[in-house]
Design an enzyme around this catalytic site. Structure first.
Site, PDB file in Angstrom:
ATOM      1  N   TYR A  16       0.830  -1.217   0.000  1.00  0.00           N
ATOM      2  CA  TYR A  16       0.000   0.000   0.000  1.00  0.00           C
ATOM      3  C   TYR A  16       0.862   1.264   0.000  1.00  0.00           C
ATOM      4  O   TYR A  16       0.506   2.250   0.631  1.00  0.00           O
ATOM      5  CB  TYR A  16      -0.911   0.039   1.243  1.00  0.00           C
ATOM      6  CG  TYR A  16      -1.659  -1.226   1.552  1.00  0.00           C
ATOM      7  CD1 TYR A  16      -2.559  -1.773   0.638  1.00  0.00           C
ATOM      8  CD2 TYR A  16      -1.494  -1.879   2.772  1.00  0.00           C
ATOM      9  CE1 TYR A  16      -3.264  -2.930   0.929  1.00  0.00           C
ATOM     10  CE2 TYR A  16      -2.195  -3.039   3.069  1.00  0.00           C
ATOM     11  CZ  TYR A  16      -3.073  -3.561   2.140  1.00  0.00           C
ATOM     12  OH  TYR A  16      -3.772  -4.704   2.443  1.00  0.00           O
ATOM     13  N   ASP A 238     -16.651 -12.881   9.354  1.00  0.00           N
ATOM     14  CA  ASP A 238     -15.215 -12.662   9.191  1.00  0.00           C
ATOM     15  C   ASP A 238     -14.702 -12.051  10.498  1.00  0.00           C
ATOM     16  O   ASP A 238     -14.796 -10.848  10.714  1.00  0.00           O
ATOM     17  CB  ASP A 238     -14.973 -11.736   7.995  1.00  0.00           C
ATOM     18  CG  ASP A 238     -13.489 -11.440   7.787  1.00  0.00           C
ATOM     19  OD1 ASP A 238     -12.686 -11.782   8.672  1.00  0.00           O
ATOM     20  OD2 ASP A 238     -13.145 -10.854   6.745  1.00  0.00           O
TER      21      ASP A 238
HETATM   22  C1  LIG Z   1      -6.841  -8.416   7.769  1.00  0.00           C
HETATM   23  C2  LIG Z   1      -8.175  -8.880   7.387  1.00  0.00           C
HETATM   24  C3  LIG Z   1      -8.362  -9.775   6.323  1.00  0.00           C
HETATM   25  C4  LIG Z   1      -7.233 -10.243   5.430  1.00  0.00           C
HETATM   26  O1  LIG Z   1      -6.257 -10.923   6.146  1.00  0.00           O
HETATM   27  P1  LIG Z   1      -4.785 -11.106   5.494  1.00  0.00           P
HETATM   28  O2  LIG Z   1      -4.079 -12.001   6.436  1.00  0.00           O
HETATM   29  O3  LIG Z   1      -4.207  -9.724   5.431  1.00  0.00           O
HETATM   30  O4  LIG Z   1      -4.978 -11.686   4.152  1.00  0.00           O
HETATM   31  C5  LIG Z   1      -9.653 -10.201   6.050  1.00  0.00           C
HETATM   32  N1  LIG Z   1     -10.689  -9.793   6.798  1.00  0.00           N
HETATM   33  C6  LIG Z   1     -10.541  -8.942   7.823  1.00  0.00           C
HETATM   34  C7  LIG Z   1     -11.738  -8.543   8.616  1.00  0.00           C
HETATM   35  C8  LIG Z   1      -9.288  -8.441   8.149  1.00  0.00           C
HETATM   36  O5  LIG Z   1      -9.157  -7.569   9.150  1.00  0.00           O
END
Ligand SMILES: *Cc1c(COP(=O)(O)O)cnc(C)c1O
Length: 426
Positions: A16, A238
């Site tokens: 980034y 998530d």
């Molecule tokens: C950081 C994050 C991801 C992606 O994880 P990586 O290990 O960077 O691929 C996905 N979902 C959420 C909510 C995150 O905070």
């Protein structure tokens, strides 16, 4: 200047980062507790836990010892046809900690891939049950689910970092988080209209992280879960950012589960899973999801298997991290951090250029308005002896849970000073 710094930097491509104009990254040589030590001997108090991973602080001796023991015995072995104790123990422990019958664990090495696996599970679940038309995913504005192509398509299309790729991503359905009655009717209607095409809804429970630290309440989350059930759509939580205590409970979805007894069908974990030491992620499915893959047809099996999945060192670190959640008062520490963040960040609300102050668990976010000089703010934080990295429109603190109140006050004090200086020049 360290002897590795300049020659090495000429070959690194940073995340980034506009490599032409960005300030040089700070060389860090060691870490301990909540502190990072730079090559010139300066120490920074870490306000963001290395992208929200280092919940026990750095170099915790219990995790270090577990990884050293594992390194001497079985650092890694492929996970097809072979299985090992650290992964089996970890899966069993995660199943025991997660609500309901979230009990089948698929290990990967990054959060984005854990979400990819969740998407694959959701689509194939419906295919295996004879509903191959259910292929779309509903996601929420301000959401963030990763940087790979399938997960980019689930990130906020405007605030996200991925606008550029809009044309080459799968077409998914964005919704607003239904946090009032009108939005609830709209969300219900959306699932009613598109339900036949929708495999799953994906949500970051209670706090949307990288999309801007937006927060919603457990009632909203419970409504989403109930609507998914009503319209025969799976719910993917998530919890890559929220998992392991960050919002005040071990898992954010517990707050909604307590209201209505609804559990997400699939849940993703990563970030703090190993306490910020080694890359590891997990996609956990409820029993009914797993059972939809049991068949005499080999093609009904889950077709995924990263080379380094269930890495034994990482699983050993994660088991040690769970030990620490059992032995040390992490959730009480989060509650204390929450109270202190509420008190000490509140004065920021009165500053020019501040739109909102939001706190949930060990997350304190200040939303900014107007022009935002991210590089300049980041530099000033470092000058004040703290590691804080605003992004988009937010400056936020997500410290390690072991931070003491004096160090936390240094972080909140730096936040107020940097934002005051910004207000003065606005
Ligand atoms: C950081 C994050 C991801 C992606 O994880 P990586 O290990 O960077 O691929 C996905 N979902 C959420 C909510 C995150 O905070």
């Amino acid at each position: 200047m360290s002897d590795w710094q300049n020659p090495g930097l000429a070959h690194l491509w940073l995340p980034y980062t506009q490599m032409k104009t960005a300030a040089a990254p700070l060389p860090v040589v060691s870490s301990a507790g909540v502190r990072l030590t730079l090559a010139d001997g300066r120490e920074l108090i870490d306000g963001i836990s290395s992208w929200w991973t280092a919940c026990h602080g750095y170099n915790h001796p219990h995790i270090q010892a577990a990884v050293e023991t594992q390194l001497a015995t079985l650092p890694h072995v492929m996970f097809a046809g072979l299985v090992h104790e650290p992964a089996a123990r970890l899966a069993q422990r995660l199943a025991g900690l997660l609500p309901g019958d979230l009990e089948r664990v698929f290990f990967t090495e990054s959060g984005s891939v854990a979400v990819e696996v969740a998407l694959k599970m959701a689509l194939q679940y419906w295919r295996n049950l004879g509903h191959a038309g259910k292929q779309r995913i509903v996601y929420f504005r301000h959401g963030y689910h990763g940087d790979t192509f399938a997960t980019m398509a689930l990130c906020d299309p405007e605030e996200g970092m991925h606008r550029l790729f809009a044309g080459s991503m799968p077409d998914q359905i964005m919704a607003e988080l239904p946090n009032d009655d009108i939005m609830r009717r709209a969300f219900d209607l959306l699932l009613e209209t598109h339900g036949e095409r929708v495999a799953a809804v994906i949500v970051e429970p209670l706090v949307q992280g990288a999309g801007g630290m937006q927060m919603h309440d457990a009632e909203t989350l419970a409504f989403v879960a109930a609507a998914c059930r009503r319209h025969r759509v799976l719910l993917i939580a998530d919890e890559i950012m929220t998992g392991f205590g960050r919002t005040g409970r071990l898992f954010a979805c517990e707050e909604a589960a307590q209201l209505t007894g609804t559990t997400p069908d699939i849940l993703c974990l990563s970030k703090a899973l190993t306490g910020g030491t080694l890359p590891l992620a997990a996609t956990v499915a409820r029993r009914h999801v797993f059972e939809a893959f049991l068949s005499d047809d080999p093609a009904a099996a889950l077709m995924h298997g990263p080379t380094y999945m269930a890495n034994a060192l990482a699983c050993a670190a994660a088991n040690a991290s769970l030990d620490l959640f059992e032995r040390e008062p992490r959730l009480a520490q989060v509650a204390a951090i929450e109270a202190q963040l509420r008190t000490e960040l509140e004065p920021c609300r009165r500053l020019t250029g501040v739109a909102d102050v939001r706190v949930k668990g060990a997350i304190g976010a200040v939303e900014l308005t107007g022009e935002i000089d991210l590089d300049g703010m980041r530099r000033r934080f470092a000058e004040l002896g703290v590691w804080v990295r605003p992004f988009g429109k937010v400056a936020y603190l997500m410290p390690p849970f072991v931070i003491d109140s004096a160090d936390l006050s240094v972080l909140t004090g730096a936040m107020h000073r940097v934002l005051s200086a910004r207000a003065a020049t606005a």
